[in-house]
Design a protein around this motif. Structure first.
Motif, PDB file in Angstrom:
ATOM      1  N   THR A  60     -81.260   3.909  -8.367  1.00  8.06           N
ATOM      2  CA  THR A  60     -81.985   4.858  -9.219  1.00  8.06           C
ATOM      3  C   THR A  60     -81.700   4.594 -10.689  1.00  8.06           C
ATOM      4  OG1 THR A  60     -80.203   6.507  -9.029  1.00  8.06           O
ATOM      5  CG2 THR A  60     -82.017   6.654  -7.451  1.00  8.06           C
ATOM      6  N   LEU A  61     -80.485   4.160 -10.994  1.00 12.89           N
ATOM      7  CA  LEU A  61     -80.143   3.828 -12.380  1.00 12.89           C
ATOM      8  C   LEU A  61     -80.905   2.578 -12.826  1.00 12.89           C
ATOM      9  CD1 LEU A  61     -78.495   4.260 -14.939  1.00 12.89           C
ATOM     10  CD2 LEU A  61     -76.595   3.022 -13.851  1.00 12.89           C
ATOM     11  N   VAL A  62     -80.953   1.567 -11.965  1.00  9.56           N
ATOM     12  CA  VAL A  62     -81.678   0.330 -12.287  1.00  9.56           C
ATOM     13  C   VAL A  62     -83.149   0.627 -12.555  1.00  9.56           C
ATOM     14  CG1 VAL A  62     -82.540  -1.824 -11.279  1.00  9.56           C
ATOM     15  CG2 VAL A  62     -80.118  -1.261 -11.120  1.00  9.56           C
ATOM     16  N   THR A  63     -83.753   1.474 -11.724  1.00 10.81           N
ATOM     17  CA  THR A  63     -85.163   1.828 -11.904  1.00 10.81           C
ATOM     18  C   THR A  63     -85.396   2.473 -13.261  1.00 10.81           C
ATOM     19  OG1 THR A  63     -85.552   2.084  -9.526  1.00 10.81           O
ATOM     20  CG2 THR A  63     -87.044   3.242 -10.998  1.00 10.81           C
ATOM     21  N   ALA A  64     -84.517   3.395 -13.644  1.00 10.85           N
ATOM     22  CA  ALA A  64     -84.674   4.082 -14.928  1.00 10.85           C
ATOM     23  C   ALA A  64     -84.433   3.137 -16.101  1.00 10.85           C
ATOM     24  CB  ALA A  64     -83.707   5.266 -15.007  1.00 10.85           C
ATOM     25  N   VAL A  65     -83.430   2.284 -15.988  1.00 11.13           N
ATOM     26  CA  VAL A  65     -83.071   1.385 -17.083  1.00 11.13           C
ATOM     27  C   VAL A  65     -84.201   0.397 -17.382  1.00 11.13           C
ATOM     28  CG1 VAL A  65     -81.576  -0.571 -17.691  1.00 11.13           C
ATOM     29  CG2 VAL A  65     -80.571   1.557 -16.844  1.00 11.13           C
ATOM     30  N   PHE A  66     -84.851  -0.105 -16.332  1.00 11.28           N
ATOM     31  CA  PHE A  66     -85.824  -1.180 -16.528  1.00 11.28           C
ATOM     32  C   PHE A  66     -87.282  -0.710 -16.489  1.00 11.28           C
ATOM     33  CE2 PHE A  66     -82.153  -3.633 -14.703  1.00 11.28           C
ATOM     34  CZ  PHE A  66     -81.800  -4.210 -15.911  1.00 11.28           C
ATOM     35  N   ALA A  67     -87.493   0.590 -16.650  1.00  6.21           N
ATOM     36  CA  ALA A  67     -88.870   1.098 -16.628  1.00  6.21           C
ATOM     37  C   ALA A  67     -89.713   0.461 -17.729  1.00  6.21           C
ATOM     38  CB  ALA A  67     -88.857   2.623 -16.778  1.00  6.21           C
ATOM     39  N   ASP A  68     -89.149   0.321 -18.931  1.00  2.10           N
ATOM     40  CA  ASP A  68     -89.906  -0.266 -20.044  1.00  2.10           C
ATOM     41  C   ASP A  68     -90.230  -1.731 -19.777  1.00  2.10           C
ATOM     42  OD1 ASP A  68     -89.878   2.114 -21.402  1.00  2.10           O
ATOM     43  OD2 ASP A  68     -88.209   1.574 -22.725  1.00  2.10           O
ATOM     44  N   GLN A  69     -89.267  -2.487 -19.221  1.00  7.62           N
ATOM     45  CA  GLN A  69     -89.516  -3.896 -18.940  1.00  7.62           C
ATOM     46  C   GLN A  69     -90.572  -4.083 -17.865  1.00  7.62           C
ATOM     47  OE1 GLN A  69     -86.540  -2.546 -19.485  1.00  7.62           O
ATOM     48  NE2 GLN A  69     -85.043  -4.039 -20.249  1.00  7.62           N
ATOM     49  N   VAL A  70     -90.567  -3.198 -16.869  1.00 11.05           N
ATOM     50  CA  VAL A  70     -91.586  -3.283 -15.817  1.00 11.05           C
ATOM     51  C   VAL A  70     -92.973  -3.074 -16.413  1.00 11.05           C
ATOM     52  CG1 VAL A  70     -92.494  -2.155 -13.747  1.00 11.05           C
ATOM     53  CG2 VAL A  70     -90.038  -2.639 -13.929  1.00 11.05           C
ATOM     54  N   ARG A  71     -93.091  -2.077 -17.288  1.00 12.43           N
ATOM     55  CA  ARG A  71     -94.385  -1.834 -17.940  1.00 12.43           C
ATOM     56  C   ARG A  71     -94.776  -3.014 -18.824  1.00 12.43           C
ATOM     57  NH1 ARG A  71     -92.442   3.593 -18.139  1.00 12.43           N
ATOM     58  NH2 ARG A  71     -91.418   3.194 -20.148  1.00 12.43           N
ATOM     59  N   ALA A  72     -93.804  -3.574 -19.547  1.00 13.89           N
ATOM     60  CA  ALA A  72     -94.095  -4.725 -20.416  1.00 13.89           C
ATOM     61  C   ALA A  72     -94.562  -5.917 -19.592  1.00 13.89           C
ATOM     62  CB  ALA A  72     -92.857  -5.085 -21.231  1.00 13.89           C
ATOM     63  N   CYS A  73     -93.940  -6.124 -18.450  1.00  8.42           N
ATOM     64  CA  CYS A  73     -94.321  -7.239 -17.584  1.00  8.42           C
ATOM     65  C   CYS A  73     -95.754  -7.069 -17.078  1.00  8.42           C
ATOM     66  CB  CYS A  73     -93.346  -7.337 -16.411  1.00  8.42           C
ATOM     67  SG  CYS A  73     -93.377  -8.919 -15.549  1.00  8.42           S
ATOM     68  N   ARG A  74     -96.100  -5.859 -16.691  1.00  7.55           N
ATOM     69  CA  ARG A  74     -97.470  -5.591 -16.246  1.00  7.55           C
ATOM     70  C   ARG A  74     -98.463  -5.828 -17.383  1.00  7.55           C
ATOM     71  NH1 ARG A  74     -98.016  -1.954 -11.483  1.00  7.55           N
ATOM     72  NH2 ARG A  74    -100.100  -1.553 -12.276  1.00  7.55           N
ATOM     73  N   ASP A  75     -98.107  -5.401 -18.595  1.00 11.51           N
ATOM     74  CA  ASP A  75     -98.998  -5.595 -19.742  1.00 11.51           C
ATOM     75  C   ASP A  75     -99.219  -7.083 -20.019  1.00 11.51           C
ATOM     76  OD1 ASP A  75     -99.205  -2.864 -20.046  1.00 11.51           O
ATOM     77  OD2 ASP A  75     -97.753  -2.738 -21.697  1.00 11.51           O
ATOM     78  N   ILE A  76     -98.151  -7.874 -19.908  1.00 13.46           N
ATOM     79  CA  ILE A  76     -98.263  -9.316 -20.124  1.00 13.46           C
ATOM     80  C   ILE A  76     -99.226  -9.938 -19.128  1.00 13.46           C
ATOM     81  CG2 ILE A  76     -97.000 -11.504 -19.875  1.00 13.46           C
ATOM     82  CD1 ILE A  76     -94.540  -9.995 -21.040  1.00 13.46           C
ATOM     83  N   VAL A  77     -99.068  -9.577 -17.868  1.00 13.55           N
ATOM     84  CA  VAL A  77     -99.923 -10.144 -16.822  1.00 13.55           C
ATOM     85  C   VAL A  77    -101.364  -9.677 -16.988  1.00 13.55           C
ATOM     86  CG1 VAL A  77    -100.341 -10.200 -14.337  1.00 13.55           C
ATOM     87  CG2 VAL A  77     -98.015 -10.425 -15.216  1.00 13.55           C
ATOM     88  N   ASP A  78    -101.549  -8.404 -17.309  1.00 15.35           N
ATOM     89  CA  ASP A  78    -102.910  -7.893 -17.502  1.00 15.35           C
ATOM     90  C   ASP A  78    -103.598  -8.609 -18.665  1.00 15.35           C
ATOM     91  OD1 ASP A  78    -102.636  -6.115 -15.426  1.00 15.35           O
ATOM     92  OD2 ASP A  78    -102.171  -4.388 -16.691  1.00 15.35           O
TER      93      ASP A  78
END
Length: 210
Positions: A60-78
């Motif tokens: 749960t900590l990992v999910t919260a910590v990397f929420a911004d990076q996950v969104r950034a990764c999706r934006d890059i791919v999109d």
């Protein structure tokens, strides 16, 4: 009947949560996900009980910590998939994803499913892989991406990029950019050997260039 007020965290609880996330981001980025939870609590200046009350598991900590990076990764791919030139879009994905991962060792580990229980990170990985697969097929159909490219090559690239360790983030990012340049040339069906990004100064004593 009176509407129930929405639950809100007290300011001290919010402060604790922010300190925990900041500490975890710093430690994960530098040392990966093997950092003990007690060390994160110590760096955040909170007790272990406070840490586990806010984040019952490391997932749960990992999910919260990397929420911004996950969104950034999706934006890059999109962004890459939206490019009308699939090869150009594919190259931009390679460049930007490598740079994103170069900033944070822990995110690469989470993204590579070291922590599959971190649901949002795993979902982001699945989305990225599927989207890149479609973009790669388009680039192959256009004759620009080599026909024997497979998605495992993308994972191999991320594993190699993760191995770049330098004394500073700036040098690490520079090295990652150059690595991405080499990777793109290796992936291209008919390499044109475009100029590479500047070399990062990695050797203790580098020979003079001719």
């Amino acid at each position: 009947m009176t509407d129930r007020l929405p639950h809100t965290l007290r300011s001290d609880a919010l402060d604790n949560r922010d300190r925990i996330l900041d500490a975890a981001r710093t430690l994960f980025a530098a040392d990966g996900l093997d950092v003990p939870m007690r060390e994160i609590a110590r760096r955040a200046a909170v007790g272990p009980a406070t840490l586990y009350r806010r984040f019952p598991t490391k997932q749960t900590l990992v999910t919260a910590v990397f929420a911004d990076q996950v969104r950034a990764c999706r934006d890059i791919v999109d962004e890459g998939c939206a490019d009308p030139d699939p090869w150009r879009g594919f190259c931009r994905v390679i460049e930007k994803v490598c740079e994103l991962h170069a900033h944070d060792r822990g995110f690469t580990e989470a993204f590579m499913s070291t922590f599959p229980g971190a649901a949002d990170v795993a979902a982001g990985r699945e989305y990225t892989v599927k989207a890149v697969a479609g973009l790669a097929r388009r680039a192959q159909d256009a004759g620009r991406l080599r026909s024997d490219f497979v998605l495992d090559d993308l994972i191999l690239m991320l594993m190699a990029n993760k191995g770049i360790h330098t004394a500073s983030t700036a040098v690490q990012v520079a090295a990652s950019r150059r690595f991405a340049g080499f990777v793109i040339q290796a992936f291209e069906a008919r390499p044109r050997h475009a100029p590479l990004p500047p070399a990062a100064r990695l050797a203790a004593t580098a020979p003079d260039r001719a």
